[in-house]
Write an enzyme that holds these catalytic residues in place. Structure first.
Site, mmCIF file in Angstrom:
data_model
loop_
_atom_site.group_PDB
_atom_site.id
_atom_site.type_symbol
_atom_site.label_atom_id
_atom_site.label_comp_id
_atom_site.label_asym_id
_atom_site.label_seq_id
_atom_site.Cartn_x
_atom_site.Cartn_y
_atom_site.Cartn_z
ATOM 1 N N ASP A 8 0.967 -1.202 0.094
ATOM 2 C CA ASP A 8 -0.072 -0.084 0.012
ATOM 3 C C ASP A 8 0.917 1.022 0.052
ATOM 4 O OD1 ASP A 8 0.961 0.207 2.662
ATOM 5 O OD2 ASP A 8 -1.252 0.013 3.642
ATOM 6 N N CYS A 65 2.742 -3.268 4.326
ATOM 7 C CA CYS A 65 1.941 -2.280 4.558
ATOM 8 C C CYS A 65 2.619 -1.545 5.787
ATOM 9 C CB CYS A 65 0.517 -2.759 4.840
ATOM 10 S SG CYS A 65 0.009 -3.775 6.326
ATOM 11 N N GLY A 66 1.986 -0.678 6.699
ATOM 12 C CA GLY A 66 2.417 -0.008 7.790
ATOM 13 C C GLY A 66 3.069 -0.836 8.650
ATOM 14 N N THR A 67 2.111 -1.778 9.088
ATOM 15 C CA THR A 67 2.653 -2.982 10.183
ATOM 16 C C THR A 67 2.931 -4.173 9.880
ATOM 17 O OG1 THR A 67 0.452 -3.352 10.834
ATOM 18 C CG2 THR A 67 1.462 -1.388 11.935
ATOM 19 N N MET A 71 -2.327 -6.408 5.966
ATOM 20 C CA MET A 71 -2.060 -7.222 4.999
ATOM 21 C C MET A 71 -2.324 -8.515 5.329
ATOM 22 S SD MET A 71 -1.532 -5.733 2.132
ATOM 23 C CE MET A 71 -0.572 -4.450 1.013
ATOM 24 N N HIS A 98 7.513 -25.132 8.568
ATOM 25 C CA HIS A 98 6.592 -25.476 9.387
ATOM 26 C C HIS A 98 5.080 -25.623 8.892
ATOM 27 C CE1 HIS A 98 9.592 -26.175 12.940
ATOM 28 N NE2 HIS A 98 10.174 -26.692 11.749
ATOM 29 N N HIS A 131 3.966 -31.711 10.327
ATOM 30 C CA HIS A 131 3.797 -30.513 9.638
ATOM 31 C C HIS A 131 2.828 -30.464 8.686
ATOM 32 C CE1 HIS A 131 8.325 -29.599 11.008
ATOM 33 N NE2 HIS A 131 7.446 -28.918 11.789
#
Length: 142
Positions: A8, A65-67, A71, A98, A131
């Site tokens: 973004d 994205c920012g953090t 997303m 995993h 797994h």
């Protein structure tokens, strides 16, 4: 291998660093990201990238994205996608090995970017029964 990248308005700089990284290693990529600082909805970019991974147009995806959290939430709503928000190379490696993650999400402030990319791209999916069993359980959640 072909890597899909999307971002973004927060992720432009780191996306460009990822494109440079991939280009230097002759890894094909598709850029689904935003190139302007105008406010956009990250969900739209996550959807484009995830549909590319889901259809196998792309092998893996990287969302920014920012953090990285928004997303990740959006990506995990799309059937066939396992997205993990990662902060370290170890997390990038383990989420793929995993958990069979096919998408990682990053913050615009990600440190150790090249090490994270190396770990995600180069780690194989685990063939261990435990797994695979867990992956199948995740994919069958409703």
């Amino acid at each position: 291998m072909k890597i899909a990248i999307a971002n973004d308005h927060h992720g432009i700089d780191i996306k460009n660093r990822i494109i440079k990284y991939l280009s230097e290693r002759n890894i094909e990529y598709i850029n689904f990201g935003c190139d302007e600082k105008n406010n956009v909805d990250y969900v739209d970019y996550a959807e484009k990238l995830c549909n590319s991974v889901k259809s196998k147009e792309s092998t893996l995806g990287i969302l920014i994205c920012g953090t990285g959290i928004g997303m990740s939430i959006a990506a995990n709503k799309i059937k066939g996608i396992i997205a993990a928000k990662v902060n370290t190379p170890r997390e990038a490696s383990l989420c793929k090995e995993h958990n069979m993650a096919n998408v990682i999400t990053l913050s615009e402030y990600t440190e150790n970017l090249e090490e994270i990319l190396d770990a995600f791209i180069n780690t194989p999916y685990s063939q261990e029964e435990r797994h695979i069993r867990r992956y199948n359980k995740i994919m069958n959640l409703k």
